[in-house]
Design a protein around this motif. Structure first.
Motif, mmCIF file in Angstrom:
data_model
loop_
_atom_site.group_PDB
_atom_site.id
_atom_site.type_symbol
_atom_site.label_atom_id
_atom_site.label_comp_id
_atom_site.label_asym_id
_atom_site.label_seq_id
_atom_site.Cartn_x
_atom_site.Cartn_y
_atom_site.Cartn_z
ATOM 1 N N ALA A 239 -3.474 -23.322 -12.280
ATOM 2 C CA ALA A 239 -2.330 -22.162 -12.273
ATOM 3 C C ALA A 239 -2.552 -21.266 -13.120
ATOM 4 C CB ALA A 239 -0.915 -22.836 -12.360
ATOM 5 N N ILE A 240 -2.898 -21.754 -14.677
ATOM 6 C CA ILE A 240 -3.020 -20.836 -15.704
ATOM 7 C C ILE A 240 -4.335 -19.854 -15.359
ATOM 8 C CG2 ILE A 240 -3.818 -20.737 -17.995
ATOM 9 C CD1 ILE A 240 -2.019 -23.159 -18.498
ATOM 10 N N ASP A 241 -5.422 -20.701 -14.988
ATOM 11 C CA ASP A 241 -6.860 -19.835 -14.621
ATOM 12 C C ASP A 241 -6.305 -18.760 -13.593
ATOM 13 O OD1 ASP A 241 -7.960 -21.232 -16.138
ATOM 14 O OD2 ASP A 241 -8.935 -22.687 -14.816
ATOM 15 N N ALA A 242 -5.381 -18.905 -12.573
ATOM 16 C CA ALA A 242 -5.012 -18.140 -11.633
ATOM 17 C C ALA A 242 -4.044 -16.990 -11.978
ATOM 18 C CB ALA A 242 -4.289 -18.646 -10.213
ATOM 19 N N GLY A 243 -3.972 -17.079 -13.494
ATOM 20 C CA GLY A 243 -2.875 -15.885 -14.083
ATOM 21 C C GLY A 243 -1.251 -16.274 -14.299
ATOM 22 N N LEU A 244 -0.880 -17.772 -14.240
ATOM 23 C CA LEU A 244 0.241 -17.661 -14.416
ATOM 24 C C LEU A 244 0.468 -18.372 -15.841
ATOM 25 C CD1 LEU A 244 2.718 -18.100 -12.048
ATOM 26 C CD2 LEU A 244 2.439 -20.437 -12.505
#
Length: 324
Positions: A239-244
């Motif tokens: 999720a963080i890698d996806a920008g969240l």
């Protein structure tokens, strides 16, 4: 067993010292000011990455005796925290906001005002599992809260503690959007941390359909180290890698039902994971209930909160990490 515990604590303390360099109690509001979100990062008024570390109170309806300035003072000084999280109970068998809003608001106000005076941040939690069924009351509460305290950089909003439903796009997200609109009418800047499905664990659902056209929004992750382990870290990383942008608004060192044992090895893995990403996190809980997640031994009075002799096994690990 005692030798094993002391060994684990020794390892934990030494590992913490090698990873963390800042005592959270020194990272105050007067130092960092207005928080905002830059990409996946929480940043201060100068655009520098900032980390909040601290303690959550227990449900207001069951432990109101900790909803006061004495407790908040000790959370900052002795739990080495720059954030406190009051958990306003909404609907329980013993009452809550739906049945006694005036009393619950008074408890929250006491903690918010103590945090402002103590120069730390305060994350106000709407402690609900079905908040979409209480939207009218939630809008009223957050309208009042944002009007009264929205001018202070200390305040952070958590409008939905742990959604049970998996319907993010059709249920949870629209609820958040309605509350965000209400808050932003009064407070255009302060951070809002929004709950995610399945007890704030399914960040992947939010990452696939994030809230748009809003600034300074982060998404909550809740974990308990005895239950939530590598698979949850994998979901979070993706999720963080996806920008969240992710904020750990509640975590425990034990099982998800708050029971022992303290899982030292998994707790340390979570700390390492969060530190690598500069994530903020709040421990559950400043509680003297006889359960594994409690940071305090039974019978701890407010004036002894976070004193070393009153900390449980979990409390000692958390405090050592906060202050390292």
């Amino acid at each position: 067993m005692k030798f094993l515990l002391l060994t684990c604590l020794f390892i934990a303390n030494n590992w913490i010292s090698s990873v963390i360099s800042k005592d959270a109690a020194l990272e105050t509001v007067s130092k960092h000011g207005q928080l905002s979100v830059d990409g996946v990062n929480l940043v201060n008024q100068y655009g520098e990455k900032v980390q909040l570390k601290g303690m959550s109170l227990f449900w207001s309806v069951w432990m109101p005796y900790y909803y006061n300035k004495t407790t908040v003072d000790n959370i900052k000084e002795y739990c080495h925290s720059n954030i406190v999280r009051p958990m306003m109970a909404i609907d329980t068998k013993d009452g809550g906001y739906l049945t006694d809003p005036d009393n619950e608001e008074a408890l929250i106000d006491a903690v918010v005002e103590a945090a402002i005076e103590d120069d730390i941040y305060v994350l106000v939690d709407w402690q609900d599992f079905e908040a979409e069924n209480h939207l009218e009351q939630s809008l009223y509460f957050f309208d009042r809260l944002s009007k009264k305290y929205g001018g202070y950089p200390n305040i952070i909003y958590e409008p939905y503690n742990e959604p049970i439903t998996l319907e993010w796009s059709n249920v949870v997200k629209p609820y958040h959007e309605a509350v965000i609109k209400t808050i932003r009418n009064n407070d255009p800047d302060n951070l809002i941390v929004v709950g995610t499905p399945q007890w704030s664990q399914r960040l992947d659902l939010a990452a696939a359909d994030p809230i748009l056209n809003q600034s300074n929004i982060m998404y909550s992750l809740h974990f308990y180290a005895g239950t939530h382990q590598q698979s949850e870290r994998d979901i979070t990383k993706a999720a963080i890698d996806a920008g969240l942008p992710v904020f750990v608004s509640e975590y425990g060192t034990v099982n998800a039902d708050a029971s022992l044992p303290v899982n030292v090895s998994e707790t340390l893995l979570w700390y390492e994971f969060m530190e690598e990403r500069g994530m903020s996190y709040v421990n559950f809980a400043v509680s003297d209930k006889e359960e594994g997640a409690a940071a305090l031994i039974p019978g701890t009075p407010p004036e002894k909160v976070c004193w070393e002799d009153y900390l449980t096994e979990s409390g000692k690990i958390v405090v050592e990490h906060n202050k390292a």
